[in-house]
Structures are given as C-alpha cells and as structure tokens.
Design a protein around this motif. Structure first.
Motif, PDB file in Angstrom:
ATOM      1  N   GLY A  78       0.797  -1.226   0.000  1.00 18.39           N
ATOM      2  CA  GLY A  78       0.000   0.000   0.000  1.00 18.39           C
ATOM      3  C   GLY A  78       0.822   1.264   0.000  1.00 18.39           C
ATOM      4  N   ALA A  79       2.150   1.146   0.260  1.00 16.38           N
ATOM      5  CA  ALA A  79       3.026   2.320   0.265  1.00 16.38           C
ATOM      6  C   ALA A  79       3.568   2.636  -1.129  1.00 16.38           C
ATOM      7  CB  ALA A  79       4.197   2.092   1.225  1.00 16.38           C
ATOM      8  N   PHE A  80       3.195   1.822  -2.120  1.00 19.77           N
ATOM      9  CA  PHE A  80       3.701   2.026  -3.479  1.00 19.77           C
ATOM     10  C   PHE A  80       3.253   3.371  -4.028  1.00 19.77           C
ATOM     11  CE2 PHE A  80       3.133   1.364  -8.142  1.00 19.77           C
ATOM     12  CZ  PHE A  80       4.467   1.121  -8.481  1.00 19.77           C
ATOM     13  N   GLY A  81       4.220   4.153  -4.526  1.00 22.08           N
ATOM     14  CA  GLY A  81       3.905   5.473  -5.070  1.00 22.08           C
ATOM     15  C   GLY A  81       4.136   5.601  -6.556  1.00 22.08           C
ATOM     16  N   GLY A  82       4.422   4.481  -7.236  1.00 24.97           N
ATOM     17  CA  GLY A  82       4.709   4.509  -8.665  1.00 24.97           C
ATOM     18  C   GLY A  82       6.141   4.090  -8.930  1.00 24.97           C
ATOM     19  N   ARG A  91      18.531   1.823 -13.842  1.00 22.67           N
ATOM     20  CA  ARG A  91      17.823   1.058 -12.817  1.00 22.67           C
ATOM     21  C   ARG A  91      16.373   1.523 -12.694  1.00 22.67           C
ATOM     22  NH1 ARG A  91      21.172   1.315  -7.368  1.00 22.67           N
ATOM     23  NH2 ARG A  91      19.487  -0.092  -6.708  1.00 22.67           N
ATOM     24  N   LEU A  92      15.556   0.660 -12.126  1.00 26.11           N
ATOM     25  CA  LEU A  92      14.174   0.993 -11.819  1.00 26.11           C
ATOM     26  C   LEU A  92      14.138   1.757 -10.503  1.00 26.11           C
ATOM     27  CD1 LEU A  92      11.131   0.371 -12.695  1.00 26.11           C
ATOM     28  CD2 LEU A  92      11.202  -1.360 -10.888  1.00 26.11           C
ATOM     29  N   THR A  93      13.414   2.883 -10.500  1.00 25.57           N
ATOM     30  CA  THR A  93      13.189   3.637  -9.272  1.00 25.57           C
ATOM     31  C   THR A  93      11.754   3.419  -8.821  1.00 25.57           C
ATOM     32  OG1 THR A  93      14.799   5.341  -9.873  1.00 25.57           O
ATOM     33  CG2 THR A  93      13.171   5.921  -8.196  1.00 25.57           C
ATOM     34  N   VAL A  94      11.576   3.119  -7.535  1.00 30.20           N
ATOM     35  CA  VAL A  94      10.252   2.878  -6.969  1.00 30.20           C
ATOM     36  C   VAL A  94       9.985   3.908  -5.874  1.00 30.20           C
ATOM     37  CG1 VAL A  94       8.815   1.255  -5.677  1.00 30.20           C
ATOM     38  CG2 VAL A  94      10.334   0.419  -7.473  1.00 30.20           C
ATOM     39  N   ALA A  95       8.867   4.618  -6.001  1.00 30.39           N
ATOM     40  CA  ALA A  95       8.465   5.588  -4.985  1.00 30.39           C
ATOM     41  C   ALA A  95       7.752   4.859  -3.847  1.00 30.39           C
ATOM     42  CB  ALA A  95       7.549   6.643  -5.597  1.00 30.39           C
ATOM     43  N   VAL A  96       8.126   5.191  -2.605  1.00 31.57           N
ATOM     44  CA  VAL A  96       7.524   4.604  -1.412  1.00 31.57           C
ATOM     45  C   VAL A  96       7.116   5.737  -0.482  1.00 31.57           C
ATOM     46  CG1 VAL A  96       7.907   3.114   0.593  1.00 31.57           C
ATOM     47  CG2 VAL A  96       8.908   2.506  -1.624  1.00 31.57           C
ATOM     48  N   THR A  97       5.921   5.696   0.060  1.00 29.72           N
ATOM     49  CA  THR A  97       5.434   6.795   0.897  1.00 29.72           C
ATOM     50  C   THR A  97       6.227   6.898   2.197  1.00 29.72           C
ATOM     51  OG1 THR A  97       3.734   5.339   1.829  1.00 29.72           O
ATOM     52  CG2 THR A  97       3.098   6.728  -0.043  1.00 29.72           C
ATOM     53  N   THR A  98       6.331   8.126   2.690  1.00 26.65           N
ATOM     54  CA  THR A  98       7.150   8.400   3.875  1.00 26.65           C
ATOM     55  C   THR A  98       6.609   7.753   5.142  1.00 26.65           C
ATOM     56  OG1 THR A  98       5.931  10.484   4.108  1.00 26.65           O
ATOM     57  CG2 THR A  98       8.064  10.568   2.988  1.00 26.65           C
ATOM     58  N   ASP A  99       5.333   7.386   5.150  1.00 30.13           N
ATOM     59  CA  ASP A  99       4.767   6.758   6.346  1.00 30.13           C
ATOM     60  C   ASP A  99       4.953   5.242   6.364  1.00 30.13           C
ATOM     61  OD1 ASP A  99       3.034   6.069   4.343  1.00 30.13           O
ATOM     62  OD2 ASP A  99       1.232   6.877   5.299  1.00 30.13           O
ATOM     63  N   ALA A 100       5.655   4.703   5.360  1.00 32.83           N
ATOM     64  CA  ALA A 100       5.874   3.261   5.310  1.00 32.83           C
ATOM     65  C   ALA A 100       6.886   2.848   6.378  1.00 32.83           C
ATOM     66  CB  ALA A 100       6.390   2.851   3.935  1.00 32.83           C
ATOM     67  N   PRO A 101       6.700   1.702   6.994  1.00 29.08           N
ATOM     68  CA  PRO A 101       7.677   1.231   7.981  1.00 29.08           C
ATOM     69  C   PRO A 101       9.019   0.913   7.308  1.00 29.08           C
ATOM     70  CG  PRO A 101       6.059  -0.477   7.517  1.00 29.08           C
ATOM     71  CD  PRO A 101       5.574   0.771   6.850  1.00 29.08           C
ATOM     72  N   ALA A 103      10.782  -1.613   7.312  1.00 33.73           N
ATOM     73  CA  ALA A 103      10.816  -2.959   6.730  1.00 33.73           C
ATOM     74  C   ALA A 103      10.316  -2.965   5.283  1.00 33.73           C
ATOM     75  CB  ALA A 103       9.973  -3.919   7.571  1.00 33.73           C
ATOM     76  N   THR A 104       9.343  -2.090   4.985  1.00 32.30           N
ATOM     77  CA  THR A 104       8.826  -2.017   3.614  1.00 32.30           C
ATOM     78  C   THR A 104       9.878  -1.461   2.671  1.00 32.30           C
ATOM     79  OG1 THR A 104       6.548  -1.727   4.382  1.00 32.30           O
ATOM     80  CG2 THR A 104       7.044  -0.991   2.140  1.00 32.30           C
ATOM     81  N   THR A 105      10.525  -0.369   3.089  1.00 30.98           N
ATOM     82  CA  THR A 105      11.585   0.209   2.266  1.00 30.98           C
ATOM     83  C   THR A 105      12.702  -0.800   2.036  1.00 30.98           C
ATOM     84  OG1 THR A 105      11.097   2.433   3.083  1.00 30.98           O
ATOM     85  CG2 THR A 105      13.269   2.078   2.119  1.00 30.98           C
ATOM     86  N   GLU A 106      13.064  -1.512   3.064  1.00 38.25           N
ATOM     87  CA  GLU A 106      14.124  -2.510   2.946  1.00 38.25           C
ATOM     88  C   GLU A 106      13.718  -3.631   1.999  1.00 38.25           C
ATOM     89  OE1 GLU A 106      14.760  -3.706   6.959  1.00 38.25           O
ATOM     90  OE2 GLU A 106      15.623  -1.770   7.564  1.00 38.25           O
ATOM     91  N   ALA A 107      12.444  -4.016   2.047  1.00 35.46           N
ATOM     92  CA  ALA A 107      11.966  -5.079   1.156  1.00 35.46           C
ATOM     93  C   ALA A 107      12.035  -4.650  -0.306  1.00 35.46           C
ATOM     94  CB  ALA A 107      10.534  -5.464   1.524  1.00 35.46           C
ATOM     95  N   VAL A 108      11.701  -3.384  -0.578  1.00 36.16           N
ATOM     96  CA  VAL A 108      11.781  -2.879  -1.954  1.00 36.16           C
ATOM     97  C   VAL A 108      13.234  -2.815  -2.403  1.00 36.16           C
ATOM     98  CG1 VAL A 108      11.291  -0.935  -3.482  1.00 36.16           C
ATOM     99  CG2 VAL A 108       9.624  -1.591  -1.731  1.00 36.16           C
TER     100      VAL A 108
END
Length: 380
Positions: A78-82, A91-101, A103-108
């Motif tokens: 649900g933190a996916f921002g595009g 490389r592929l860049t993935v936007a992740v919302t700032t309220d994501a834990p 662990a989510t950023t690390e998983a991406v």
C-alpha cells in the motif's frame, strides 16, 4: 514490392514456428533467445546519441526493469507510489510513501530497485486523477496523467491558452481533487488519421490508418479509424475484413477481422530503417524506457515512455488510460505499432507536432485491447 516482402516475412515466421513446434516448445519471451537486431541498435544510436555498446546495455537494463517492476510493486504494498526507469542509472526507481515502515523500504531495496520517498501513494494519485476525469475540460487543456516522479497529477495546458478563463477555472477545480502540477505544451493533441493517398496498409472509406499488431483472427488498431461493421481494404485495394469492435472517444481501440486471402504474422515493419521486428509478447515497459513506433506515413521512429494512464482531451472527446511518449507521428500513422524491444506496447492514437520539428504521441496499451475483446496476440 511491399506485398512480396510481407509474404516472405510471413513465410519465414511460419518456418520458424514450425521448427519450434517440432522441438516441442516455444520461447516464452525475447529475453534469452533473441538479441536485439542490428537495425534496432542503429536506430537507438541515432535517436538517443548512444554507442552500440550503450544501446545494448540500455536494452538489457530496460528488460531487467520490466521484469523487476511487479516484484518491487508487491514488496511496496500500500506504500507504493509509482515507478519509472532511470536511463541515467540504468535502474528501476520505486516511490515509497514516507509513512511506510522501514521494513517495507528494505523489502523494496532488496529487490534491486532504487527507492525514493514520496508523500502520496499511487492509489491516492490515481483517485485524484479519476476525480479530474469527471470534470469537463476546455480545449486549452491537452490532458492529464499521474507522474510518479513528480508525485502529482500533471495537467498539461496549451501554452497560448494558459490565461484563458475556462482553463483557469478547470485548473482551480482540478486542484481540489488532489496534488496537481501544471505544465505547458505547444499545441493541442489530434488523432493521426489521414485522407486516401495510396500505397499504405489499410483504408476505411477515404481514411488511411496503420495496422497495429496481429492477433489470432485479425489485427488491432485505433478506434477512431473506423466504427464496428466498417469494411477495410488493403494497400492494394483488395478487401481485408471488417471492424468487429471499435471504441472512440473514451477509448481509442478497435480490432479488424482478416479474411479474403489475407493472413496475420507476428511482425512489425521496420520500413528499411531497421529490420522487420518479430513480436514475442506484450510485457509492459516502464516509464523512462525506450520505445519505437511503426506507421504508414513516417515509418520508424523511437523515443521514450513519458507517462501512463493519461487522459487526453481530443476535440472529439476525452480518451482515458493512454500512454504518452516522446516519439513523433503524423497523419496516417494512427493505429500503428508501438513496440519496446520485441514486446508489443500499444497502438498509435494521436499527439501533437510532427517528425520534422518533433512532438509527442499517445498510444492505447495493447493489453487493454486484448482483454477488452478477448483476443490473443500473435507472437513468434
């Protein structure tokens, strides 16, 4: 001359298919089986100012990004921002919302994608765009789309009409729907159909358009080229078939049945600029990836994917879920093929500019067309 060349291409494809069938399997994608043709690499060198080695490296990087995108999207949840392909880094860049834990950023990051922190999720941006889709737009508004890199809905306004009162009222209303960025373009979008000039792929009445991609039983093309039930003639004037389904505006897609001695092959014409390209699938290229277009007027041109899910405000009405590119096109190119590597992307709809001074062009994604009509892409 052209009919003969198409026949030979078709026979070559049939022979290759026969040998694959005899071997008991078909290649799943272009990845490991088919290196890029010399013509495609040459076109990328000319259009992007690359060396041959750089063009090969970019195509490989884009393929990796295409495969990675759904994996990284799932990791972001649900933190996916595009997401988008960054040609500078490969490389592929993935936007992740700032309220994501964390662990989510690390998983991406663990998928191999780069992460950029953003305020708004893709779901929130898509919802804002959907609200704007419900507004009536004046002609001075060219279109709007979600831009993941800008983390905003970008509304494009014709430069000379930005001060128009109706345009300003539309922008004020759009800003109430969510985060909006305004950009200017030089001209209004229009479709790329043309009057009869002869010697080109197909005609409906006095309108000339271009074939998109072969499907089993026919081909897909642009909806504004003809309505359901309209007859279609080939470049030589012989009867090809009939529009079995067509939608325009709201969408810009159609499919044409093929008969009367015509047949379909999984080939996109390179028009001598590159070798004719085999189609091996329809994996969707990310924003930022290179992409090429084949059409009956301006033939073969390349550029990059600029935006997805854009609403384009044509004079005939708004068309939704379009992909924008930096590739030029002109009248008669409508319906033609957009391809990335050997993966079908969509059919040419319209744009602004031309292939002398440049411009931008939109296409209707091919997977949407296949799903809408229950068609199967003809692949090699």
């Amino acid at each position: 001359m052209r009919r003969s060349r198409l026949k030979h291409a078709g026979l070559a494809v049939l022979l290759m298919l026969g040998s694959w069938t005899a071997a008991g399997s078909l290649p799943a994608s272009a990845s490991d089986e088919a290196p890029a043709s010399a013509g495609l690499l040459q076109a990328m060198q000319e259009d992007f100012g690359l060396t041959r080695a750089q063009a090969e490296e970019r195509l490989a990087a884009e393929e990796r990004a295409t495969d990675l995108e759904p994996v990284a999207r799932r990791a972001a949840g649900g933190a996916f921002g595009g997401s988008w392909f960054d040609a500078a880094t490969g490389r592929l860049t993935v936007a992740v919302t700032t309220d994501a834990p964390p662990a989510t950023t690390e998983a991406v990051e663990a998928t191999g994608a780069r992460v950029r922190a953003v305020e708004h999720s893709a779901r929130a941006l898509d919802a804002a765009k959907t609200r704007i889709d419900g507004f009536s737009a004046p002609s001075g508004v060219a279109g709007w789309h979600v831009d993941p890199a800008a983390n905003s809905v970008v509304v494009e306004v014709v430069e000379d009409e930005r001060a128009d009162n109706d345009v300003q009222r539309f922008l004020d209303r759009a800003r109430t729907a969510g985060p909006v960025t305004v950009r200017t373009v030089t001209d209004t979008p229009s479709t790329f159909a043309a009057g009869t000039v002869g010697g080109d792929p197909y005609y409906t009445g006095n309108v000339r358009c271009s074939i998109g991609f072969s499907v089993h039983g026919g081909f897909v093309t642009a909806g504004h080229c003809g309505g359901a039930g309209a007859g279609v003639s080939g470049w030589d004037g012989s009867y090809i078939g009939t529009f079995q389904g067509s939608s325009f505006p709201d969408n810009d897609y159609a499919w044409v049945s093929v008969g009367s001695g015509w047949w379909t092959v999984p080939v996109v014409l390179g028009w001598g600029t590159v070798s004719d390209q085999l189609v091996r699938g329809s994996a969707e290229a990310p924003i930022g990836a290179s992409i090429c277009r084949s059409g009956s007027t301006t033939h073969w041109h390349c550029g990059t994917v600029l935006a997805k899910n854009e609403t384009v405000n044509y004079a005939q009405g708004a068309v939704h879920q379009m992909t924008k590119t930096s590739v030029c096109a002109e009248g008669g190119d409508s319906g033609g093929s957009f391809i990335s590597g050997d993966q079908a992307q969509g059919v040419t709809s319209g744009g602004w500019g031309n292939c002398t001074s440049g411009g931008e062009t939109w296409f209707q994604p091919v997977n949407e067309i296949l799903n809408r009509y229950g068609l199967t892409l003809h692949t090699a």
